[in-house]
Design a protein around this motif. Structure first.
Motif, short mmCIF file in Angstrom:
data_model
loop_
_atom_site.label_atom_id
_atom_site.label_comp_id
_atom_site.label_asym_id
_atom_site.label_seq_id
_atom_site.Cartn_x
_atom_site.Cartn_y
_atom_site.Cartn_z
N HIS A 74 48.98 73.27 99.27
CA HIS A 74 47.97 74.26 99.62
C HIS A 74 46.65 73.97 98.91
O HIS A 74 45.57 74.21 99.47
CB HIS A 74 48.47 75.66 99.26
CG HIS A 74 49.75 76.04 99.91
ND1 HIS A 74 49.86 76.21 101.28
CD2 HIS A 74 50.99 76.26 99.40
CE1 HIS A 74 51.11 76.52 101.58
NE2 HIS A 74 51.81 76.57 100.46
N THR A 133 38.86 85.33 100.99
CA THR A 133 38.24 84.02 100.80
C THR A 133 38.94 82.97 101.65
O THR A 133 38.28 82.14 102.31
CB THR A 133 38.31 83.61 99.30
OG1 THR A 133 37.61 84.58 98.51
CG2 THR A 133 37.70 82.25 99.07
N TRP A 134 40.25 83.00 101.64
CA TRP A 134 41.05 82.04 102.43
C TRP A 134 40.72 82.15 103.92
O TRP A 134 40.52 81.16 104.60
CB TRP A 134 42.54 82.31 102.18
CG TRP A 134 43.48 81.40 102.90
CD1 TRP A 134 44.02 81.59 104.14
CD2 TRP A 134 44.03 80.16 102.42
NE1 TRP A 134 44.86 80.56 104.47
CE2 TRP A 134 44.88 79.66 103.44
CE3 TRP A 134 43.87 79.43 101.25
CZ2 TRP A 134 45.60 78.48 103.28
CZ3 TRP A 134 44.56 78.24 101.11
CH2 TRP A 134 45.41 77.77 102.12
N ARG A 135 40.64 83.39 104.42
CA ARG A 135 40.37 83.59 105.84
C ARG A 135 39.00 83.02 106.21
O ARG A 135 38.84 82.34 107.24
CB ARG A 135 40.42 85.07 106.18
CG ARG A 135 40.21 85.38 107.66
CD ARG A 135 40.15 86.87 107.92
NE ARG A 135 38.92 87.46 107.37
CZ ARG A 135 37.75 87.40 107.99
NH1 ARG A 135 37.62 86.77 109.15
NH2 ARG A 135 36.69 87.97 107.45
N ARG A 149 48.23 84.03 95.67
CA ARG A 149 47.38 83.62 94.56
C ARG A 149 48.10 82.69 93.58
O ARG A 149 47.47 81.91 92.87
CB ARG A 149 46.88 84.86 93.80
CG ARG A 149 46.04 85.78 94.66
CD ARG A 149 45.64 87.03 93.87
NE ARG A 149 45.15 88.08 94.75
CZ ARG A 149 43.88 88.22 95.10
NH1 ARG A 149 42.98 87.38 94.62
NH2 ARG A 149 43.51 89.18 95.91
N VAL A 199 35.35 76.73 95.05
CA VAL A 199 35.65 78.02 95.66
C VAL A 199 34.60 79.05 95.24
O VAL A 199 34.14 79.86 96.04
CB VAL A 199 37.07 78.50 95.25
CG1 VAL A 199 37.31 79.93 95.73
CG2 VAL A 199 38.12 77.57 95.83
N PRO A 222 40.85 81.77 95.20
CA PRO A 222 40.88 82.20 96.60
C PRO A 222 41.88 83.32 96.85
O PRO A 222 43.09 83.13 96.70
CB PRO A 222 41.28 80.91 97.35
CG PRO A 222 42.08 80.14 96.34
CD PRO A 222 41.46 80.44 95.00
N LEU A 226 43.20 73.31 100.93
CA LEU A 226 42.01 74.10 100.65
C LEU A 226 40.84 73.19 100.31
O LEU A 226 39.71 73.40 100.80
CB LEU A 226 42.30 75.06 99.50
CG LEU A 226 41.13 75.91 99.00
CD1 LEU A 226 40.75 76.96 100.04
CD2 LEU A 226 41.46 76.58 97.68
N THR A 261 46.08 87.06 107.35
CA THR A 261 45.52 87.17 106.01
C THR A 261 45.40 88.61 105.53
O THR A 261 44.77 88.87 104.52
CB THR A 261 44.13 86.52 105.96
OG1 THR A 261 43.27 87.18 106.92
CG2 THR A 261 44.21 85.05 106.27
N TYR A 291 48.01 82.69 104.47
CA TYR A 291 47.62 82.68 103.06
C TYR A 291 48.87 82.55 102.19
O TYR A 291 49.79 83.37 102.30
CB TYR A 291 46.87 83.97 102.73
CG TYR A 291 46.48 84.10 101.27
CD1 TYR A 291 45.63 83.18 100.68
CD2 TYR A 291 46.97 85.15 100.50
CE1 TYR A 291 45.26 83.30 99.34
CE2 TYR A 291 46.61 85.28 99.17
CZ TYR A 291 45.76 84.36 98.59
OH TYR A 291 45.40 84.48 97.28
N GLU A 328 39.27 71.56 103.34
CA GLU A 328 38.48 72.49 104.15
C GLU A 328 37.15 72.81 103.47
O GLU A 328 36.12 72.96 104.16
CB GLU A 328 39.28 73.77 104.38
CG GLU A 328 38.76 74.64 105.51
CD GLU A 328 38.90 74.00 106.88
OE1 GLU A 328 38.16 74.39 107.80
OE2 GLU A 328 39.76 73.08 107.02
#
Length: 445
Positions: free
Chosen positions: A384, A439-441, A373, A417, A435, A388, A306, A370, A391
């Protein structure tokens, strides 16, 4: 330098009338503010734009209504794709003394990648306001091409139609920090033309990079999709023709930890080794982030899922170890911790890069790479988004997803998010509901 770095931007006016749009694009930082609706002053704005074009001797005259840099995208945070009108070729300006020097020519002075990035950072630290009419204290025009002219140490202010003469084209595979990405719209120079400085890849997929650019409201540094938000297929990478190698550095006894050049002087623009205490489990500081960015530029991108951050991770250890092995070191010298010798080679660009293909085949287990964006823009529909959403539900942020996670990005996803980002203690532009790599990590950690 802190990573990730979050910046807030003043939102643009909500009025979309031609007068307001023109006022925002052409005179965004006029020192003489007017009162009332900007549309009332549209005649003044058009006249000022025409006068500026004539004063700078632009190769192609700017149209009265300069188009924004990219298409409008509802819901995209302010500042992603601002308008970037620019002036033409012009000499340097001295503070309070009018024009000085001679117009920029084809003469290029020698410079290093470190010097280019350090000059760019000076404008970023000063938050130089964007303007195609004003000049900063160093004599360079405060637009995108003036910024690059300054960072490349050119003898005058160039524009997107002339900057390519000072560089040589390189491919995406060879682009490195200090190179530029240039798009010049020859048919309509004020529509979309832009130039930025490449600052290094942010992840191993080479889909995002750190960009240094002069753009409204002021000079900034942020993560950007390669090559840029819009007209991405038309951006071309160029390398400075006068690029010089970084000075070799050593650390003799009594140097106090400073990196020393072969001539015995402290290497300009090189960060001194901070000490072993700044690296290792539990470390969280700007030197870890700086180490990661340098390692990525030296071939260690595959170790980061990431992008490098300020918190020490196993990715930093493995990437450092890979660089040490690339120098031919063995045994105790390959410990995955940057000592003075490792830091000196990394900070000055000396030593051998990590060989292509030497890294792991994918990101650490449990954290997917990742995707960028662009996968989370309004109207996006892909796997994706669904991944997301699932999760976020697991993490307890699914109350906004009333019908369950789906593959189409929408306002419920953004709010979920945003709630997660606020739970991290982020505020303002850092909690915008979109994200990014950090943020993703954290969501998948």
């Amino acid at each position: 330098m802190r990573t990730p770095e979050f910046e807030e931007f003043d939102p643009a006016s909500d009025c979309d009338c031609p007068g307001c749009a023109l006022w925002r694009r052409v005179l965004p930082f006029s020192r003489s503010r007017t009162v009332g609706h900007p549309a009332v002053h549209r005649v003044l704005a058009v006249a000022a734009a025409s006068a500026a074009s004539a004063a700078f001797g632009a190769v192609a005259a700017a149209p009265a209504h300069a188009a924004p840099h990219g298409p409008a995208r509802p819901g995209v945070p302010a500042g992603d794709e601002p308008g970037t009108p620019q002036g033409g070729k012009a000499p340097l300006h001295g503070p309070g003394r009018g024009q000085t020097g001679t117009p920029g020519g084809l003469k290029t002075s020698r410079t290093t990648r470190t010097e280019i990035i350090n000059r760019a950072k000076k404008w970023i630290d000063a938050k130089v306001p964007y303007s195609m009419l004003a000049y900063w204290s160093d004599g360079y025009r405060q637009d995108c091409s003036g910024f690059v002219s300054m960072a490349w140490n050119l003898p005058g202010n160039e524009w997107t139609g002339s900057l390519d003469q000072f560089g040589e084209r390189v491919t995406k595979e060879k682009v490195q920090p200090g190179d530029i990405l240039l798009f010049h719209n020859a048919k309509d120079p004020q529509k979309g033309s832009h130039v930025v400085i490449f600052g290094g890849w942010t992840d191993h997929t080479h889909t995002y990079y750190t960009v240094y650019e002069q753009t409204p409201p002021h000079t900034r540094r942020q993560g950007t999709p390669y090559a840029y938000w819009s007209h991405s297929d038309q951006y071309v990478a160029y390398r400075h023709k006068g690029l010089a190698p970084e000075p070799a550095a050593t650390k003799p006894a009594g140097s106090g930890g400073k990196l020393i050049t072969a001539g015995g002087r402290a290497a300009a623009g090189v960060t001194p080794y901070p000490g072993a205490a700044y690296f290792g489990p539990g470390a969280n500081n700007r030197y870890v982030a700086q180490l990661g960015r340098i390692l990525v530029s030296r071939g260690a991108a595959a170790y980061y899922a990431t992008g490098p951050g300020p918190r020490w991770s196993d990715a930093d250890r493995r990437a450092t170890e890979a660089f040490q092995r690339a120098q031919g070191w063995t045994g105790a010298a390959v410990d995955g911790r940057p000592g003075p010798r490792t830091w000196a080679l990394l900070a000055t660009g000396a030593g051998r890069d990590i060989a292509a293909g030497a890294g792991p085949s994918g990101p650490p287990a449990g954290i997917p790479a990742y995707p960028g964006r662009g996968m989370f823009r309004p109207g996006a529909d892909n796997a994706h988004v669904a991944r997301l959403g699932r999760e976020l539900v697991k993490k307890g942020f699914g109350k906004y997803l009333a019908t369950g996670p789906g593959s189409r990005w929408g306002e419920p996803d953004r709010r979920a998010v945003e709630a997660f980002q606020r739970a991290q203690g982020w505020r303002g532009g850092a909690a915008n509901g979109y994200p990014g790599p950090e943020t993703w990590r954290r969501i998948f950690s």
